[in-house]
Design an enzyme around this catalytic site. Structure first.
Site, PDB file in Angstrom:
ATOM      1  N   GLY A   1       0.828  -1.203   0.000  1.00 42.27           N
ATOM      2  CA  GLY A   1       0.000   0.000   0.000  1.00 42.27           C
ATOM      3  C   GLY A   1       0.857   1.245   0.000  1.00 42.27           C
ATOM      4  O   GLY A   1       2.004   1.243   0.473  1.00 42.27           O
TER       5      GLY A   1
ATOM      6  N   GLY B   1       0.528   5.754   0.297  1.00 37.43           N
ATOM      7  CA  GLY B   1      -0.272   6.956   0.456  1.00 37.43           C
ATOM      8  C   GLY B   1       0.595   8.192   0.391  1.00 37.43           C
ATOM      9  O   GLY B   1       1.794   8.127   0.050  1.00 37.43           O
TER      10      GLY B   1
ATOM     11  N   PHE C   1       1.642  10.165   2.854  1.00 36.08           N
ATOM     12  CA  PHE C   1       2.620  10.302   3.928  1.00 36.08           C
ATOM     13  C   PHE C   1       3.464   9.047   4.136  1.00 36.08           C
ATOM     14  O   PHE C   1       4.445   9.083   4.863  1.00 36.08           O
ATOM     15  CB  PHE C   1       1.912  10.620   5.257  1.00 36.08           C
ATOM     16  CG  PHE C   1       1.365  12.013   5.331  1.00 36.08           C
ATOM     17  CD1 PHE C   1       1.835  13.021   4.491  1.00 36.08           C
ATOM     18  CD2 PHE C   1       0.365  12.332   6.239  1.00 36.08           C
ATOM     19  CE1 PHE C   1       1.320  14.307   4.551  1.00 36.08           C
ATOM     20  CE2 PHE C   1      -0.147  13.618   6.313  1.00 36.08           C
ATOM     21  CZ  PHE C   1       0.331  14.608   5.463  1.00 36.08           C
TER      22      PHE C   1
ATOM     23  N   SER D   1       4.451   4.584   2.947  1.00 36.91           N
ATOM     24  CA  SER D   1       4.310   3.345   2.186  1.00 36.91           C
ATOM     25  C   SER D   1       4.245   2.204   3.184  1.00 36.91           C
ATOM     26  O   SER D   1       4.905   2.231   4.224  1.00 36.91           O
ATOM     27  CB  SER D   1       5.500   3.138   1.250  1.00 36.91           C
ATOM     28  OG  SER D   1       5.522   4.113   0.234  1.00 36.91           O
ATOM     29  N   VAL D   2       3.440   1.190   2.882  1.00 39.97           N
ATOM     30  CA  VAL D   2       3.269   0.063   3.800  1.00 39.97           C
ATOM     31  C   VAL D   2       3.805  -1.198   3.126  1.00 39.97           C
ATOM     32  O   VAL D   2       3.445  -1.497   1.986  1.00 39.97           O
ATOM     33  CB  VAL D   2       1.793  -0.130   4.194  1.00 39.97           C
ATOM     34  CG1 VAL D   2       1.653  -1.286   5.179  1.00 39.97           C
ATOM     35  CG2 VAL D   2       1.233   1.149   4.801  1.00 39.97           C
TER      36      VAL D   2
ATOM     37  N   LYS E   1       4.906   0.390   8.248  1.00 41.90           N
ATOM     38  CA  LYS E   1       4.529   1.677   7.657  1.00 41.90           C
ATOM     39  C   LYS E   1       5.734   2.609   7.707  1.00 41.90           C
ATOM     40  O   LYS E   1       6.155   3.043   8.781  1.00 41.90           O
ATOM     41  CB  LYS E   1       3.354   2.265   8.435  1.00 41.90           C
ATOM     42  CG  LYS E   1       2.874   3.608   7.923  1.00 41.90           C
ATOM     43  CD  LYS E   1       1.676   4.075   8.732  1.00 41.90           C
ATOM     44  CE  LYS E   1       1.153   5.416   8.254  1.00 41.90           C
ATOM     45  NZ  LYS E   1      -0.019   5.837   9.044  1.00 41.90           N
TER      46      LYS E   1
ATOM     47  N   ASP F   1      -9.642  10.536   9.530  1.00 45.50           N
ATOM     48  CA  ASP F   1      -9.386  10.039   8.178  1.00 45.50           C
ATOM     49  C   ASP F   1     -10.006   8.654   8.004  1.00 45.50           C
ATOM     50  O   ASP F   1      -9.381   7.737   7.482  1.00 45.50           O
ATOM     51  CB  ASP F   1      -7.873   9.979   7.937  1.00 45.50           C
ATOM     52  CG  ASP F   1      -7.536   9.840   6.448  1.00 45.50           C
ATOM     53  OD1 ASP F   1      -8.395  10.166   5.607  1.00 45.50           O
ATOM     54  OD2 ASP F   1      -6.415   9.405   6.135  1.00 45.50           O
TER      55      ASP F   1
END
Length: 980
Positions: free
Chosen positions: A702, A704, A706, A708-709, A724, A826
């Site tokens: 994943g 985003g 802010f 990366s996972v 994360k 969020d």
């Protein structure tokens, strides 16, 4: 000597042949290798790393999904089902000349099907279904002369069914359903005499069914539903004696069923001809189909008496004959007593006459739906109906039943829906109805029932809808009835003889959307408590004797769309708060209102409101023809005071903002130290680098703005985790890390993502590095489960409700059970993670905030939620509730709030709100609709769930549901669904 020469020549010949074979094999291997590499090269997305092993480290015969023959080491099988692969299918797949099987089911392949596949003459199985292929079916598929099974369903294919397919003489199965194919059914398909299964459902093919299909002597299953077919069903089709599944529903077919059907097709298990124009008698020979399980003949023109002997159909599960021209009595019910598997019997709208035989009580204990509505049945309701203990739906509406409702109805402990309306039933409503604790919908309207409404109805703690209108009921409205907090869809007691005042308990109906008390003899004042019914959209209390002023508490009913207070004795001024409502219909006529008629909101449209018969009103729109109002100095004086108050409030607000900014600046300086010294043990950068194989793309799950996972495996305990990694180069990422650490130090809940450790260090280049390590969630995110074609199956109804309960419980914990209230800020499907058991865990607290005790969910102004915060509004718990509401609607509709259909003022909230009134099926996810559209109890609960989502995402924060109530209501819905 001669023999030696001959031996030498033979050996030379063998060596030449051997070397030639090796050379040919090498060339073939290279061709396969290059074809597979081309296949991989055209893949644009591989979320699960299905093609990770497709590299030079392994021989291609050892690649994932690839099988080779043992003799020549040539590719014989490529099997990559449900891997989330995206991109076009390489035409070089046509070079895999030894390929026997190609399985690419349930991915996202796009573009056209390469015509080069037609070169695979050894191919036996081709599975390209459930992808996004477009264009036409290649005509040269006929080159696959050994093909046995062809799966192309669930794509976007256009054009027609190629006639050339008829040349593939060994085909036993063709599945092309759910595409956009037209041009009719080619008669040449009848040449494929080996055909066993043919499925074309959901294509607008048009045309007739060719008589040549009668050549399919081996046919077992035939599906032509929803294909826009017309004409008669060829008699040759009925001669196919091996057929078990015969589905031609939802077309325009005419003609009749042969009288010998049961003899010609004795192995039938499913007969679906519903929604056509087939006429004639129901063949008695159907009783010869001893394996029949589903008989769906509804919405046709069948006529005459039903003479089928159902006693021979011991496996029958579903009988649906509604909306035909059948007549006569329903004595054939006697023959159903031995059908122990029968679950649904629908005989509504068939013009049946006579009385219902007492033998109806001998039907299967498994019977769930009994529908005899819209016929011409008469006489008393048999008390033996109370024996049908498995019933969940009982529909007897629109008949001519007389007499009293038997108290044996109270024995139906599983009953969820009961329609007895539009008959001539008399006497009292039996107290025993209060025993139906699972009842969610009760309709007794338009009968001749009399006496008091039994207070025992208050024991129906699952009731969503109650219709008692148009009877002769008298007495007062029982307060027990108004304490049914589950009443949420419709509550209609109109057109009776009810007396007394409206009990104050009416305010307990906080979820109710529609209430009609019109045409009774109710009196007294409207209780202030009615303002507690904040979900009301439709309120009708006309033609009563209510009096007094409209209480100010009704200003809370901001969701009202229609309001009718006409023909009462209300007095005082028309409340100004009605100007703020989004009313489309308002009737205040024939009361004693006085003063000025407002000119804002609904009052600006003369065709949307009525004030006739109020002789002391003035002003308003010119079209009303009312006298002008006398001017007073009060308005000017009120305006002066209003301006002064506004100035004072503004000054105080500015001071508070300055003090808050100073405090925030100071706290932020201290936040980093406090956030990095919590309950987490630390882990090194080197350990995380090793755990993720150098933060490789293959481990990325994943990404985003802010962070990366990555998926990783910690060596020390061989545990799979989610890591994360913050993008510290992006503005705000550092604050996100600090916020998340601070939140995780303070919380722990079963539905929150569990944090294992953290890392605050530098990488090997000396750059700052920050990461959080979480428990790994094997089922990924809720977003992927809802929207990714690679995630199958999608969550079922029970799983979706459970997920929503999990998320609501997490929010309830954050808002109401932490030392300081925490706002997530969020909440969206990509931040909801699912474990092995599909239990939801809320994650990503990078935007979370701690609130002081005074910042509750009702003091915010403007738009809120994940979408709301984009407008720069302050964060409150009300914003989280809004986000939860949108998330719920996304879960139940399957539509993203950013879908292309939501434009020009239409939002996901408004889309569902408009559908709830009359067309709720338009808003429900097709996956849920497919399995539950015939289950009225499930549909009622889905509608109620959507209503919760709408209530949570209302524009006005004070009118959104409390998250505690959300948890309770969803748990109630779950209990109901589990009983289905």
């Amino acid at each position: 000597m001669k023999s030696i020469c001959l031996l030498s020549s033979f050996l030379f010949f063998v060596v030449v042949i051997f070397l030639t074979t090796i050379s040919a094999s090498y060339v073939g291997n290279k061709t396969d290798h290059l074809a597979l590499l081309s296949f991989k090269l055209m893949i644009t997305k591989d979320p699960y790393g299905a093609l990770t092993s497709w590299n030079s480290s392994f021989h291609f015969c050892d690649w994932n999904g690839v099988t080779c023959g043992k003799r020549h080491r040539r590719v014989t099988v490529v099997q990559l089902e449900s891997q989330g692969l995206e991109g076009p299918l390489s035409p070089h797949v046509g070079n895999l000349s030894f390929l026997h099987e190609l399985w690419l089911f349930n991915n996202s392949f796009e573009g056209t099907i390469p015509h080069e596949i037609g070169r695979l003459f050894r191919l036996r199985f081709l599975g390209l279904d459930k992808n996004k292929f477009n264009g036409i079916i290649p005509t040269n598929l006929s080159g696959c002369s050994n093909l046995e099974e062809l799966y192309l369903s669930g794509n976007k294919l256009v054009g027609s069914i190629p006639k050339e397919i008829a040349f593939i003489s060994q085909l036993t199965l063709i599945a092309i359903h759910d595409n956009n194919l037209r041009g009719g059914i080619p008669s040449s398909l009848g040449n494929i005499t080996s055909m066993e299964v043919f499925s074309a459902t959901g294509n607008p093919l048009g045309g007739n069914i060719p008589n040549t299909l009668g050549n399919w002597k081996s046919l077992r299953e035939l599906y032509f539903g929803d294909c826009n077919l017309y004409g008669t069903i060829p008699h040759s089709i009925y001669n196919l004696s091996l057929v078990t599944m015969f589905s031609l529903d939802n077309n325009k077919l005419t003609g009749s069923i042969p009288a010998e059907l049961g003899i010609m097709q004795p192995h039938l298990t499913v007969l679906q001809l519903r929604d056509n124009q087939v006429a004639g008698l129901l063949p008695p020979s159907i009783s010869n189909c001893s394996k029949l399980q589903v008989l769906e003949l509804q919405n046709n023109n069948f006529s005459g008496k039903v003479t089928v002997d159902f006693s021979k159909l011991r496996d029958i599960v579903w009988i649906s004959l509604y909306q035909n021209n059948l007549n006569g009595e329903i004595k054939f019910i006697d023959s159903l007593k031995n059908c122990s598997n029968l679950k649904e019997l629908d005989l509504s709208g068939c013009k049946f006459q006579g009385v219902v035989p007492a033998s109806i009580g001998n039907l299967s204990f498994q019977l769930k739906h009994l529908n005899l509505g819209e016929n011409q049945l008469h006489g008393n309701l048999p008390s033996s109906i109370g024996n049908l203990l498995g019933l969940r739906l009982l529909n007897l509406e629109s008949n001519q039943f007389t007499g009293e409702i038997s108290s044996t109805i109270g024995m139906l402990q599983n009953l969820g829906v009961a329609y007895l309306d539009e008959n001539q039933l008399s006497g009292k409503i039996p107290d025993a109805i209060g025993n139906l604790s699972t009842l969610i919908k009760l309709s007794l309207s338009s009968n001749r029932l009399e006496g008091d409404i039994p207070p025992s109805l208050g024991n129906c703690h699952n009731l969503l809808t109650l219709y008692l209108y148009n009877n002769k009921l008298s007495g007062k409205i029982p307060k027990e009835l108004l304490q049914l907090t589950t009443l949420s869809i419709k509550f209609d007691l109109s057109q009776n003889n009810l007396v007394g005042s409206l009990p104050i308990e009416v305010g307990d109906l906080k979820m109710l959307s529609y209430m009609d008390l019109s045409h009774n003899n109710l009196s007294g004042k409207i209780p202030d408590s009615l303002g507690g019914s904040t979900s009301l959209s439709f309120l009708y209390i006309k033609n009563n004797s209510f009096q007094g002023i409209i209480p100010l508490s009704l200003s809370s009913l901001r969701g009202l769309v229609e309001l009718d207070l006409s023909h009462n004795n209300f007095s005082g001024q028309i409340p100004r708060f009605l100007e703020q409502f989004l009313l489309t219909y308002l009737d205040l006529s024939y009361n004693d209102f006085e003063g000025e008629v407002p000119v804002l909101g609904v009052f600006i449209n003369a065709s949307a409101f009525w004030v006739l018969g109020n002789n002391r009103l003035c002003g308003g729109l010119v079209e009303l023809g009312l006298p002008k109002c006398k001017e007073t100095g009060k308005h000017k004086k009120r305006l002066h005071w209003f301006i002064i108050v506004i100035l004072i409030v503004s000054a105080i607000f500015s001071i508070l903002c300055f003090v808050y900014a100073c405090f925030k600046k100071k706290s932020n300086r201290q936040l980093y130290q406090s956030s990095t010294h919590g309950r987490f043990s630390k882990i090194s950068y080197n350990q995380l680098l090793k755990a993720t194989d150098g933060f490789s793309e293959a481990m990325l799950i994943g990404k985003g703005g802010f962070s990366s996972v990555y998926k990783g495996i910690i060596d020390q305990d061989d545990k799979t985790v989610a890591i994360k990694v913050l993008h510290l180069q992006n503005r705000g990422a550092d604050r996100s890390f600090i916020a998340e650490c601070e939140v995780w130090r303070s919380i722990r809940h079963r539905n929150l993502l569990k944090i294992i450790t953290s890392c605050s260090s530098v990488d090997f280049h000396g750059n700052d590095f920050k990461a959080l390590v979480y428990e790994f969630m094997p089922n990924g995110s809720l977003h992927d489960k809802l929207h990714s074609s690679a995630c199958t199956p999608r969550p079922n109804l029970l799983q979706r409700i459970n997920i929503l309960i999990n998320v609501a419980c997490a929010l309830d914990y954050l808002h109401n059970h932490c030392l300081s209230t925490i706002v997530h800020g969020d909440l969206k499907p990509s931040n909801i993670l699912l474990d092995d058991d599909m239990v939801a865990h809320v994650g990503d607290f990078g935007l979370a905030r701690f609130l002081g005790p005074s910042l509750n969910q009702n003091n915010s102004i403007g738009i809120r939620g994940t979408i709301e915060y984009a407008f720069g509004s302050e964060m409150t718990t009300s914003g989280d509730v809004f986000s939860f509401g949108i998330l719920l609607l996304e879960v139940m509709t399957g539509k993203r709030p950013t879908d292309d259909i939501f434009m020009e003022g239409l939002s996901l909230h408004k889309f569902v709100y408009m559908a709830l009134e009359d067309h709720v099926t338009h808003a429900i996810d097709e996956e849920l609709l497919k399995y539950h559209h015939k289950d009225e109890i499930a549909m009622e609960n889905i509608a109620l769930t959507l209503k919760i989502g709408v209530s949570c995402s209302l524009y006005s924060p004070p009118h959104r549901m409390n998250i505690k109530n959300v948890v309770n209501e969803l748990q109630h819905i779950l209990d109901m669904i589990q009983n289905i």
